[in-house]
Each structure stands twice: as structure tokens, then as C-alpha cells.
Design a protein around this motif. Structure first.
Motif, short mmCIF file in Angstrom:
data_model
loop_
_atom_site.label_atom_id
_atom_site.label_comp_id
_atom_site.label_asym_id
_atom_site.label_seq_id
_atom_site.Cartn_x
_atom_site.Cartn_y
_atom_site.Cartn_z
N TYR A 177 0.64 -1.21 -0.09
CA TYR A 177 -0.09 0.12 0.02
C TYR A 177 0.84 1.29 -0.18
O TYR A 177 0.38 2.42 -0.29
N ILE B 130 -5.47 4.93 -2.65
CA ILE B 130 -6.59 3.97 -1.92
C ILE B 130 -7.29 5.06 -1.00
O ILE B 130 -8.35 4.31 -0.65
N ILE C 134 -11.14 5.24 -1.83
CA ILE C 134 -12.01 4.16 -1.78
C ILE C 134 -13.14 4.31 -0.64
O ILE C 134 -12.53 4.53 0.46
N MET D 38 -14.21 -1.57 2.01
CA MET D 38 -12.98 -2.08 2.32
C MET D 38 -13.41 -3.06 3.40
O MET D 38 -14.30 -3.17 4.08
N ASN E 47 -7.92 -6.30 3.16
CA ASN E 47 -7.53 -5.90 1.91
C ASN E 47 -6.03 -6.32 1.51
O ASN E 47 -5.27 -5.50 0.89
N SER F 139 -6.74 -7.55 -2.48
CA SER F 139 -7.45 -7.12 -3.51
C SER F 139 -7.92 -5.53 -2.87
O SER F 139 -8.10 -5.46 -1.86
N LEU F 140 -8.50 -5.13 -4.05
CA LEU F 140 -9.07 -3.63 -3.89
C LEU F 140 -10.35 -3.70 -4.93
O LEU F 140 -10.19 -4.08 -6.03
N TYR G 52 -12.93 -2.92 -7.65
CA TYR G 52 -13.11 -2.20 -8.85
C TYR G 52 -14.13 -1.85 -9.05
O TYR G 52 -14.40 -0.45 -9.69
N ASN H 207 -12.84 -7.50 -8.26
CA ASN H 207 -11.52 -6.75 -7.56
C ASN H 207 -10.31 -6.77 -8.33
O ASN H 207 -9.95 -7.84 -8.98
N LEU I 208 -7.31 4.10 -9.40
CA LEU I 208 -7.95 4.55 -8.09
C LEU I 208 -8.07 6.22 -8.23
O LEU I 208 -8.79 6.72 -7.32
N ASN J 91 -15.18 4.42 -5.82
CA ASN J 91 -14.61 5.10 -5.62
C ASN J 91 -15.15 6.37 -5.09
O ASN J 91 -15.92 7.40 -5.94
#
Lengths: 285, 356
Positions: B107, B113, B116, B121, B129, B132-133, B135, B264, B285, B303
Motif C-alpha cells: 500500500y 487507496i 475508496i 474495504m 484488503n 485485493s481492492l 474495482y 476486485n 484509483l 471510488n
């Protein structure tokens, strides 16, 4: 002595070299995959040895599936034969038979998926087929996603494969035999039943083989044209491998499919008794 | 015989030329050496953004697409291509993490990030996380065309069983969605592991048979757009595609609840250019990029900063951006394990066989 001994040996060696590509091919692409399928069919999801997959196959879901697959494959083969035999007969009577035959074969060069999508458009509620039904006063019908559409499209796809072997058998048929039958007093039907049909039976059998066996495992058309209202063994195998990731169960269904195919082959490859081995043609060959 | 030789030589020459040409072209795209290979769902990114990323970072993007989570995982497992980025759904993230197919995200290299929505999360399928994040996200619901229906509405899943819908409902050819819908209609969890509940749901699904027109996949979009079909069980993004082309169509998530899903962004184990992959994640992001992407793709973006940059009409559309109250009725799929996935699929097969 020396000379006599060496020559057949050399021949043998040459012959065994010729068989190498064939043997390698059969081993790698026929026997090894089948052995792997049989091997995988004995494992469960966690990789333990089991016979449970075979037990599962005999539960109601898969048995019904098998029966319905056979029923639809039978329907497809039956209608293909019904259309293909007269067509092939007619083709042998035309002047430019090779050209006519070519015209029938050409559509099979086009991608199967493309043709299937075309049928979705043709058979849709606003498609030309329904427009025609409306004009002649029958009115709009749900054609897509029915048994009818499934059998129709499958027959359309398989017909060239049924026509070819029958055409070849009919083409080889010595016309003198038909004349002889007629001279001896047989009417049209008897001539067909006693002379033409038995002599072209091998063509029919190979036609049935190349249609029935793939028809058992059709899967894409079942979804696109029948909307999954028809399920075949092929659908079940696809699902086991791609969705459920149960390779064992997928392989087990595949093993049964292979067994069914062997049985069908046994039934449809009788002794050489057809047109080529009979009458005048025997001398020629 | 001679013509056969000629034909054979011609084919060899043409194939050779094509092979050479192909190698040349690939050489060109790899010239910078600094490339990443992105493996994404079809139609799931604005192509202009790829160009923008290449210009900003100098990293070339090789873009490939897939059409199912399982097929994607198969290719990653085989490891033939060195994919640097892929986009699995939530249950697949869990499965891939279990199989050790994912690399943890660093990160410190993904400052964006912060954009988001915290709501998306630290979810159960990937706590903290690690890999993965999010999407895109969306729901499962009913797309319908009121102009073809006689006033039928869909507040409840049970409305699908209405006798007026004979032969008009299209279901999706996927066990979790369809059996899950039936489970929801009975008030059960769509992650149910109770075999009695599953049996009850299958029987209820069978009673829907007279109304079912077909069980198909992505082809449903075209059928709905062309007014061939009136009602379909579908994903929110697919419904958005339909509505984009046919303004009559509406989308609703029935009140009993439904599925909330996430696709993700992850770095698979096959990755070669790990820095490049992080740069790509960070780029995607960026609020402006995310807003443009969501506008193009039509799915809902997680987002939060991007939402402020988007057309308020879209963002306030409850059908695609349901409020937290509605979302609390929705459930995320759990990875039930292959055993139960098999049970779901076998019951679904039973339903499909019963349809005739």
C-alpha cells in the motif's frame, strides 16, 4: 539364401517406420487422453480415490439426462436421415452432381457459432420466420427456445454429414442392378427395399455414426437455441469442468459417453456387405 | 499432384510470412521493455484510459480479456502468460488466495487507496484488503420492460411467479444466481448451506418453470434490447447496458434482498512487473480516471471521490447506487467450497431438466 532372407526383413523394417507417425498419434492423442479421463473419473473433489462418481451417475438426475440426450440424438438422426436420403438419391440423378453436392457442403465451412447466432435472429419474435407466419395468417409463435428450434437447427447443422456417405454409397451403386430388379418384375418399392437400401446400408450406417455420436454431446446449441430447456450429456460435462470444477464427475460422464459411443459403433459397423463388396464392383477392386 | 505441391508450398510460404509479421509486431510492442499484461473482463475498461496510462507512465499495456472467473483462474494456475493484473469476483479472490495464486498489495505504492469508500474495504472475502481492492460493484435484480407488460411490477421476487408472465421470464445460466434468487424469495440466505432449504428452493424454482422462457447467458442483453424478452434476472451492469440501448427497460432489486457483488483488482502470482502493476492500480484509483471509467463501463464505482466528479443524476440513481439502508438487505457471496458449489449446480441442473 542371403538374398531371400534379407528382403522381407528390410520390408518389415520399412513398414514399421511407416507406422511410427500413426502409432505416436494414436498413443498421444487417442489412448493417452482416454486413459487420463478414466483415471480422473476415480477421484473426488479432494483428490481421494473413490467410486462415488460412478454411483452418482446412477442417480435420477444423470440417468434422466442420459435418456433425454439419447432421445434428442435419436430425433436429430432420424430427421437428418429422412431428409438426407432422398436428397442424396436426387443428387446422384442430377447432371452436375459434384456441383450440387458442393453447394450442400459449403455451409458447413462457415463457423458453427456464427450460424447459430444467425438462427437466433431468424427465429426471434421479430425475425423473418415469424413475419412469414404472420403474413400467412398463423400469427406470431414462440419458435426460439423450443424443442422444435433445437431439433431444427441441429438437423440443419448435421445434414451435410449425413448426405455425404449416403451420396457416396448411392453413387457407387451399379445402376444395372436396379434395371435387373425391374426386369425381373420388382416394383419401385420392392426395388428400393430389396436392392437399393441394403446396398447403401453402409453409407447410412456411417451417416448415423457421424450424426448420432456428436448429437449426444451437443452443448452450445442447447443454450443458445433451446435456452437450456434441452440438456445433453455435453452440457453436463462442460458444467462439471468449467463451473463446478469437479473433474472427477465430469470425467465419469465422459467415460459413459465413450462407452455409449462404442456400443453405437458396434451396432453400426457391421460386416462389409454393402455396395463396394458386391456384384460387378468386386471385380474392379 | 503438381497442384497439390503448389498449394502446399503456397500455404507454407503464407504461414511463414504471417509468423514473421506476428513476431515483428510483438517486437514493436515490447520495445520499451517496461510492459504490464492486464487480464480483465470483456468491455470492462475505457480504452482511452489505457492510452493515458501508457503516456503518463511510459509503461506499455498488453490487454487480454476473459469471460468467466473459472476460466481466468485456470489460465493463472497454468501460468503460461505472465499476467500482472487481473480482476476476479469476490468469491474468486478468496479461492485464489487459498490456492496461493495472489501477491499481497504494497500500500505504500498505492496512495490513491484513500479515495475508496471505507464501506467497500475490509470485507469478509479479503480481510484487511491484503490481496485485493474493489474495482466495480453491483447487484443482482430484475430487468424488465414495462411497455411489454400489463402493469406487472417487481417489488418482490414472488412477482416472477405471476401467471401473467407465462413463458416470458429469462433466467441467467448460473447456479449461484438462480438458486440464490429462489432462496431469497423464501427468505433464506443466498449462502445457505442447509440442504433442506436448498431442496425447498429447488422445488420452488421448479414451480417457476411455466414462466421461464429460457436460461441463457450474455445473449439476454440483445433479447431485451430487441423487445424479444420482457423480464430477466440479471446483474445491474448488464441491466445498465440494456437501458443504454433501450430506454423502456427498468431495473429493480426486490425487497427480500439479493446479491451484492464486487469485482476486485489483484496482482496474480504470475506477475513479472510488480512495480508496473502497482502503478496501474494506483492509476485506476485516481478519482478522475475512476469517474471516466465508471461513465464508460456503466457499473458502480466504489471510488467515493470519483462520485463527486460524476453526473449527479447517475450517482443519485438508487437502482445502481442503492443507499446503505438498501445495501444492508444485500448479501455478498461466500466461497462455499467446491463440495457445496457442486450441490448448487446439481440442483440447478435438476431444475433445468424439469423445465420441459
Amino acid at each position: 539364401m542371403n538374398l531371400m532372407g534379407r528382403s522381407p526383413m528390410k520390408n518389415n523394417r520399412l513398414r514399421s517406420i511407416y507406422t511410427v507417425p500413426y502409432t505416436v498419434w494414436i498413443l498421444l492423442f487417442v489412448l493417452a487422453p482416454i486413459a487420463l479421463i478414466v483415471y480422473y473419473s476415480f477421484f473426488d473433489l479432494t483428490g481421494n480415490f473413490t467410486l462415488a462418481n460412478y454411483r452418482n451417475f446412477f442417480t435420477s438426475v444423470y440417468l434422466t439426462l442420459t435418456i433425454s440426450s439419447f432421445w434428442y440424438a435419436f430425433l436429430i438422426t432420424f430427421f437428418s436421415l429422412l431428409i438426407a436420403y432422398p436428397t442424396a438419391y436426387f443428387l446422384t440423378k442430377t447432371k452436375h452432381k459434384q456441383l450440387w453436392l458442393l453447394l450442400i457442403i459449403i455451409p458447413s465451412w462457415i463457423n458453427l457459432l456464427l450460424k447459430t447466432y444467425a438462427f437466433i435472429g431468424l427465429m426471434g419474435l421479430y425475425g423473418p420466420l415469424n413475419a412469414f407466419l404472420e403474413v400467412i395468417g398463423i400469427g406470431k409463435q414462440q419458435i426460439l427456445f423450443t424443442d422444435f428450434s433445437f431439433v431444427f437447427v441441429s438437423v440443419y447443422i448435421f445434414i451435410p454429414f449425413m448426405i455425404l456417405p449416403i451420396f457416396n454409397a448411392l453413387d457407387k451403386l451399379n445402376p444395372a442392378l436396379i434395371d435387373a430388379a425391374r426386369d425381373l418384375g420388382a416394383n419401385g418399392w420392392t426395388t428400393f427395399k430389396r436392392v437399393i437400401w441394403p446396398l447403401t446400408l453402409n453409407g447410412v450406417k456411417s451417416g448415423v455414426q457421424v450424426v448420432f455420436i456428436p448429437a449426444l454431446s451437443l452443448f452450445m446449441i442447447t443454450r443458445l437455441i433451446a435456452g437450456n430447456k434441452v440438456i445433453t450429456l455435453g452440457t453436463a460435462i462442460e458444467q462439471q469442468f468449467l463451473v463446478t470444477q469437479n473433474w472427477g464427475m465430469g470425467s465419469t460422464i465422459a467415460v459413459f459417453l465413450i462407452l455409449f459411443m462404442f456400443i453405437i459403433m458396434l451396432f453400426t459397423t457391421g460386416k462389409e456387405r454393402g455396395a463396394t463388396g458386391n456384384g460387378k464392383n468386386r471385380k474392379a477392386s | 499432384m503438381k497442384s497439390i505441391y503448389q498449394a502446399a508450398i503456397l500455404i507454407l510460404v503464407v504461414s511463414g510470412a504471417l509468423l514473421f509479421l506476428n513476431a515483428e509486431l510483438n517486437e514493436g510492442s515490447k520495445s520499451g521493455k517496461n510492459t504490464i499484461t492486464v487480464y480483465n473482463w470483456g468491455e470492462y475498461i475505457d480504452p482511452d484510459l489505457i492510452k493515458q496510462f501508457e503516456e503518463e507512465t511510459g509503461i506499455k499495456v498488453i490487454y487480454e480479456t476473459f469471460d468467466s472467473n473459472e476460466a481466468m483462474m485456470g489460465k493463472i494456475e497454468q501460468g503460461g502468460t505472465s499476467y500482472d493484473i487481473t480482476v476476479p469476483s469476490e468469491y474468486m479472490v478468496e479461492m485464489m488466495a487459498e490456492k496461493n495464486l495472489l501477491l499481497p498489495i504494497d500500500y505504500s505504492k498505492v496512495p490513491n487507496i484513500k479515495n475508496i469508500d471505507p464501506y467497500f474495504m475490509d470485507l469478509p472475502f479479503d480481510l484487511g484488503n491484503k490481496y485485493s481492492l474493489p474495482y466495480f460493484w453491483g447487484t443482482v435484480g430484475i430487468a424488465y420492460n414495462p411497455t411489454l407488460l400489463e402493469g406487472q411490477t417487481f417489488e418482490s421476487w414472488d412477482n416472477l411467479w405471476d401467471p401473467s408472465l407465462k413463458q416470458r421470464v429469462i433466467l441467467v445460466d448460473s447456479a449461484r444466481e438462480t438458486v440464490g434468487m429462489s432462496l431469497n424469495s423464501l427468505g433464506y440466505s443466498l449462502n445457505s448451506t442447509d440442504l433442506d432449504e436448498l431442496r425447498e428452493a429447488t422445488d420452488k424454482l421448479k414451480s417457476l418453470s411455466p414462466n421461464v422462457k429460457a436460461v441463457i447467458g450474455d445473449e439476454v442483453t440483445q433479447l431485451m434490447v430487441n423487445n424479444e424478452a420482457a423480464v430477466s434476472l440479471t446483474w445491474s451492469g448488464q441491466a445498465a447496458d440494456m437501458m443504454y440501448e433501450n430506454e423502456d427497460i427498468d431495473y429493480v432489486v426486490p425487497e427480500e434482498g439479493s446479491n451484492l457483488w464486487f469485482d476486485n483488482i489483484v496482482i496474480p502470482r504470475t506477475a513479472k512487473n510488480i512495480d508496473g502493476a502497482h502503478a496501474f492500480i494506483n492509476f485506476m484509483l485516481d478519482p478522475e480516471v475512476a469517474a471516466q471509467n465508471a461513465d464508460y463501463v456503466g457499473y458502480s464505482t466504489p471510488n467515493l471521490t470519483a462520485l463527486n466528479l460524476m453526473d449527479p443524476e447517475v450517482v443519485e440513481d438508487e437502482r445502481f447506487y442503492p443507499d446503505e439502508e438498501t445495501r444492508s438487505h444485500l448479501e455478498v457471496y461466500k466461497n462455499l467450497g467446491l463440495e457445496l458449489l457442486g450441490v448448487y449446480n446439481e440442483l440447478f441442473l435438476e431444475f433445468k431438466m424439469d423445465m420441459r
